[in-house]
Scaffold this motif. Structure first.
Motif, PDB file in Angstrom:
ATOM      1  N   ILE A 112      55.492  30.110  46.744  1.00 52.50           N
ATOM      2  CA  ILE A 112      54.554  31.268  46.588  1.00 52.50           C
ATOM      3  C   ILE A 112      54.054  31.427  45.287  1.00 52.50           C
ATOM      4  N   ILE A 113      52.775  31.399  44.874  1.00 56.55           N
ATOM      5  CA  ILE A 113      52.206  31.398  43.529  1.00 56.55           C
ATOM      6  C   ILE A 113      51.583  32.696  43.403  1.00 56.55           C
ATOM      7  N   THR A 114      52.047  33.675  42.595  1.00 54.23           N
ATOM      8  CA  THR A 114      51.458  34.954  42.324  1.00 54.23           C
ATOM      9  C   THR A 114      50.393  34.938  41.225  1.00 54.23           C
ATOM     10  N   LEU A 115      49.207  35.047  41.267  1.00 51.44           N
ATOM     11  CA  LEU A 115      48.127  35.095  40.016  1.00 51.44           C
ATOM     12  C   LEU A 115      48.081  36.654  39.827  1.00 51.44           C
ATOM     13  N   HIS A 116      48.461  37.095  38.281  1.00 46.02           N
ATOM     14  CA  HIS A 116      48.329  38.407  37.850  1.00 46.02           C
ATOM     15  C   HIS A 116      47.197  38.249  37.170  1.00 46.02           C
ATOM     16  N   GLU A 118      43.580  35.586  35.798  1.00 51.42           N
ATOM     17  CA  GLU A 118      42.737  34.394  35.956  1.00 51.42           C
ATOM     18  C   GLU A 118      43.076  33.210  35.496  1.00 51.42           C
ATOM     19  N   TRP A 119      44.404  32.917  34.876  1.00 49.38           N
ATOM     20  CA  TRP A 119      44.686  31.779  33.828  1.00 49.38           C
ATOM     21  C   TRP A 119      44.590  30.568  34.791  1.00 49.38           C
ATOM     22  N   LEU A 120      45.393  30.590  35.866  1.00 48.15           N
ATOM     23  CA  LEU A 120      45.689  29.448  36.848  1.00 48.15           C
ATOM     24  C   LEU A 120      44.433  28.890  37.241  1.00 48.15           C
ATOM     25  N   TYR A 121      43.619  29.599  37.278  1.00 49.66           N
ATOM     26  CA  TYR A 121      42.109  28.633  38.003  1.00 49.66           C
ATOM     27  C   TYR A 121      41.034  28.533  36.837  1.00 49.66           C
ATOM     28  N   CYS A 122      41.412  29.165  35.731  1.00 55.17           N
ATOM     29  CA  CYS A 122      40.644  28.760  34.307  1.00 55.17           C
ATOM     30  C   CYS A 122      40.910  27.930  33.432  1.00 55.17           C
ATOM     31  N   VAL A 175      46.908  36.691  45.237  1.00 52.59           N
ATOM     32  CA  VAL A 175      46.117  37.673  44.216  1.00 52.59           C
ATOM     33  C   VAL A 175      46.033  39.069  44.588  1.00 52.59           C
ATOM     34  N   PRO A 176      46.231  39.975  43.787  1.00 45.94           N
ATOM     35  CA  PRO A 176      46.147  41.319  43.866  1.00 45.94           C
ATOM     36  C   PRO A 176      45.031  41.966  44.323  1.00 45.94           C
ATOM     37  N   SER A 177      43.779  41.349  44.371  1.00 51.03           N
ATOM     38  CA  SER A 177      42.333  42.353  44.548  1.00 51.03           C
ATOM     39  C   SER A 177      41.505  41.312  45.342  1.00 51.03           C
ATOM     40  N   THR A 178      40.343  41.767  46.097  1.00 51.47           N
ATOM     41  CA  THR A 178      39.343  41.337  46.735  1.00 51.47           C
ATOM     42  C   THR A 178      38.709  40.465  45.855  1.00 51.47           C
ATOM     43  N   TRP A 179      38.611  41.180  44.619  1.00 45.56           N
ATOM     44  CA  TRP A 179      37.646  40.387  43.599  1.00 45.56           C
ATOM     45  C   TRP A 179      38.287  39.166  42.884  1.00 45.56           C
ATOM     46  N   MET A 180      39.369  39.050  42.698  1.00 46.10           N
ATOM     47  CA  MET A 180      40.155  37.921  42.360  1.00 46.10           C
ATOM     48  C   MET A 180      40.384  36.730  43.456  1.00 46.10           C
ATOM     49  N   LEU A 181      40.241  37.223  44.763  1.00 49.33           N
ATOM     50  CA  LEU A 181      40.483  36.636  46.130  1.00 49.33           C
ATOM     51  C   LEU A 181      39.145  35.708  46.028  1.00 49.33           C
ATOM     52  N   GLU A 182      38.097  36.215  45.986  1.00 49.84           N
ATOM     53  CA  GLU A 182      36.511  35.518  45.965  1.00 49.84           C
ATOM     54  C   GLU A 182      36.473  34.685  44.947  1.00 49.84           C
ATOM     55  N   ARG A 183      36.878  34.966  43.735  1.00 50.77           N
ATOM     56  CA  ARG A 183      36.899  34.106  42.478  1.00 50.77           C
ATOM     57  C   ARG A 183      37.694  32.964  42.644  1.00 50.77           C
ATOM     58  N   ALA A 184      39.000  33.224  43.063  1.00 52.35           N
ATOM     59  CA  ALA A 184      40.053  32.072  43.133  1.00 52.35           C
ATOM     60  C   ALA A 184      39.484  31.013  44.186  1.00 52.35           C
ATOM     61  N   LYS A 185      38.938  31.406  45.359  1.00 52.27           N
ATOM     62  CA  LYS A 185      38.422  30.790  46.341  1.00 52.27           C
ATOM     63  C   LYS A 185      37.166  29.820  45.937  1.00 52.27           C
ATOM     64  N   ARG A 186      36.381  30.433  44.907  1.00 47.50           N
ATOM     65  CA  ARG A 186      35.392  29.771  44.571  1.00 47.50           C
ATOM     66  C   ARG A 186      35.654  28.508  43.430  1.00 47.50           C
ATOM     67  N   SER A 187      36.834  28.850  43.039  1.00 49.61           N
ATOM     68  CA  SER A 187      37.191  27.915  41.885  1.00 49.61           C
ATOM     69  C   SER A 187      37.444  26.447  42.419  1.00 49.61           C
ATOM     70  N   ASP A 194      45.276  27.406  50.133  1.00 45.34           N
ATOM     71  CA  ASP A 194      45.641  28.805  50.568  1.00 45.34           C
ATOM     72  C   ASP A 194      45.872  29.932  49.948  1.00 45.34           C
ATOM     73  N   VAL A 195      44.818  30.815  49.646  1.00 44.52           N
ATOM     74  CA  VAL A 195      44.795  31.835  48.605  1.00 44.52           C
ATOM     75  C   VAL A 195      44.544  33.167  49.440  1.00 44.52           C
ATOM     76  N   ARG A 196      45.678  34.068  49.473  1.00 45.21           N
ATOM     77  CA  ARG A 196      45.623  35.113  50.205  1.00 45.21           C
ATOM     78  C   ARG A 196      45.641  36.512  49.293  1.00 45.21           C
ATOM     79  N   LEU A 197      45.307  37.548  49.871  1.00 54.47           N
ATOM     80  CA  LEU A 197      45.391  38.889  49.154  1.00 54.47           C
ATOM     81  C   LEU A 197      46.744  39.705  49.299  1.00 54.47           C
TER      82      LEU A 197
END
Length: 419
Positions: A112-116, A118-122, A175-187, A194-197
């Motif tokens: 499990i990798i938790t993003l705190h 945007e670094w991982l997908y930027c 990811v901790p927010s729906t904002w990050m969820l949307e951006r991570a899934k677009r990256s 498999d990206v989850r809130l």
């Protein structure tokens, strides 16, 4: 099933404190102790490796004031722990050369990798530049980019991460927010992942309202009256971080001071925390109390519960810890309508949202909440606590986390990492 948890630190930083909370939750779920692998006791040699990465990073200038990380080196104990394939692995804060980008393919299947942030997908940046409308993490980084001087580390680091992670279907990201969820899934890096809130948990037993007598006692301790309108702002290194928005708050306070009467100006008191300086001074026409760093959660909760409003002027928040904790204490929040804060602050229900990055509108929203009756503010605060309890309390997040752990264990059994 046993679990190893990885974080650069569990003693400092928002990501480190969040990792520590998930340690508690995972021990409750698995009914066993969790091993933490971190750099809190790392050697001087590891610090030297971090200095090399930091020095090389200075060879790039991209105009983005957010922190950047190269992660060229790994911390030895992390790679050694990865060799234990019998355990689950939950990876949190891997920057400061905790896990090298060159070693991402060594992450065990089912981790499990938790993003705190945007670094991982930027690229090397921890948050994509809010002023740049061309989302490189979605469209692809190019070696030559207008406004970037020196070595284009953003491109190089992004390219390595793309190669190491984009093919992997054996990992679960949170990811901790729906904002990050949307951006991570677009990256491009996580588009097929498999990206989850999974929001950060809030201890609603610690962060809770206090009685009026406690409020009076605490305000008296600070030199405040129960009749004062107390506005609070807090951020670790707030002024040092452009994206925490202190410059916009300062401008908003200047505007607010000009727009209200002298009586109301004297009524307003500002409390700030998170910095090194402690004391009292006049700022922007208002008496300001600086409390310095507050390490004790119970003391922080008492502060939140004893004030009238918390302002969070951040340009970007992956979650919004300060907003959630203050709302859990029954205190309404004023923030910009952006990023992870939109999950927490519901405009007109739990607080007020200002037009993004407008100091004028932030001042207008602060004036609205100032002019509210105490009954109206308490109503916002009550709904705010209900929102946090229903969406971010330990019991709610534990249920979500348990499901993710179970899926990760199943994925670990089913998957073989491609060579």
């Amino acid at each position: 099933m046993k679990l190893n948890l990885y974080s650069f630190s569990i003693m400092r930083g928002g990501a480190g404190l969040a990792a520590k909370k998930f340690k508690t939750l995972s021990e409750n779920i698995l009914r066993s102790s969790v091993l933490i692998v971190c750099q809190d006791s790392a050697s001087g040699f590891q610090f030297f490796k971090r200095l090399i990465s930091f020095a090389l990073l200075k060879l790039q200038f991209d105009g983005n004031p957010i922190k950047h990380s190269l992660n060229l080196f790994s911390y030895g104990p992390v790679l050694n722990s990865f060799k234990n394939l019998e355990k689950l692995h939950h990876i949190h804060w891997i920057n400061n050369d905790t896990l090298s980008v060159f070693d991402f393919d060594k992450i065990p299947a089912g981790s499990i990798i938790t993003l705190h942030d945007e670094w991982l997908y930027c690229g090397a940046e921890h948050c994509y530049n809010v002023k740049d409308e061309n989302l490189d993490f979605v469209n692809g980084y190019f070696f030559l980019k207008k406004g970037t001087l020196g070595i284009h580390w953003n491109y190089i680091i992004w390219k390595i991460k793309l190669k190491k992670l984009s093919y992997r279907s054996d990992l679960i990201y949170t990811v901790p927010s729906t904002w990050m969820l949307e951006r991570a899934k677009r990256s491009l890096i996580l588009r097929n992942a498999d990206v989850r809130l999974l929001p950060n948990p809030i201890d609603t037993d610690v962060f809770c309202p206090v009685t009026f007598n406690f409020l009076k006692k605490y305000r008296r301790k600070l030199g405040l009256s129960v009749d004062d309108f107390v506005l609070c702002y807090g951020a670790v290194g707030g002024k040092a971080s452009y994206y925490k928005g202190s410059h916009l708050l300062e401008e908003a306070l200047r505007i607010l001071h000009k727009s209200i009467s002298e009586i109301n100006s004297k009524k307003i008191k500002i409390v700030i925390f998170g910095g090194k300086w402690k004391g009292t001074k006049e700022s922007f026409g208002f008496k300001t109390y600086s409390l310095g760093h507050i390490a004790n959660p119970a003391e922080l909760a008492l502060l939140y519960a004893s004030i009238d409003c918390v302002v969070v002027p951040s340009l970007v928040e992956s979650f919004g810890q300060v907003a959630a904790e203050s709302m859990a204490c029954g205190t309404p929040v004023v923030s910009f309508d952006c990023s992870g804060l939109k999950d927490i602050v519901i405009d007109g229900a739990t607080g007020l949202l200002a037009q993004n990055y407008s100091a004028d509108d932030l001042a207008a929203k602060l004036k609205i909440i100032l002019m509210m009756s105490s009954t109206e503010r308490k109503a916002l605060g009550k709904k705010g606590r209900e929102h946090v309890v229903n969406n971010f309390s330990y019991s709610v997040i534990e249920d979500q986390y348990k499901s993710i752990i179970n899926d990760a264990a199943l994925l670990k059994k089913q998957t073989v990492i491609p060579k």
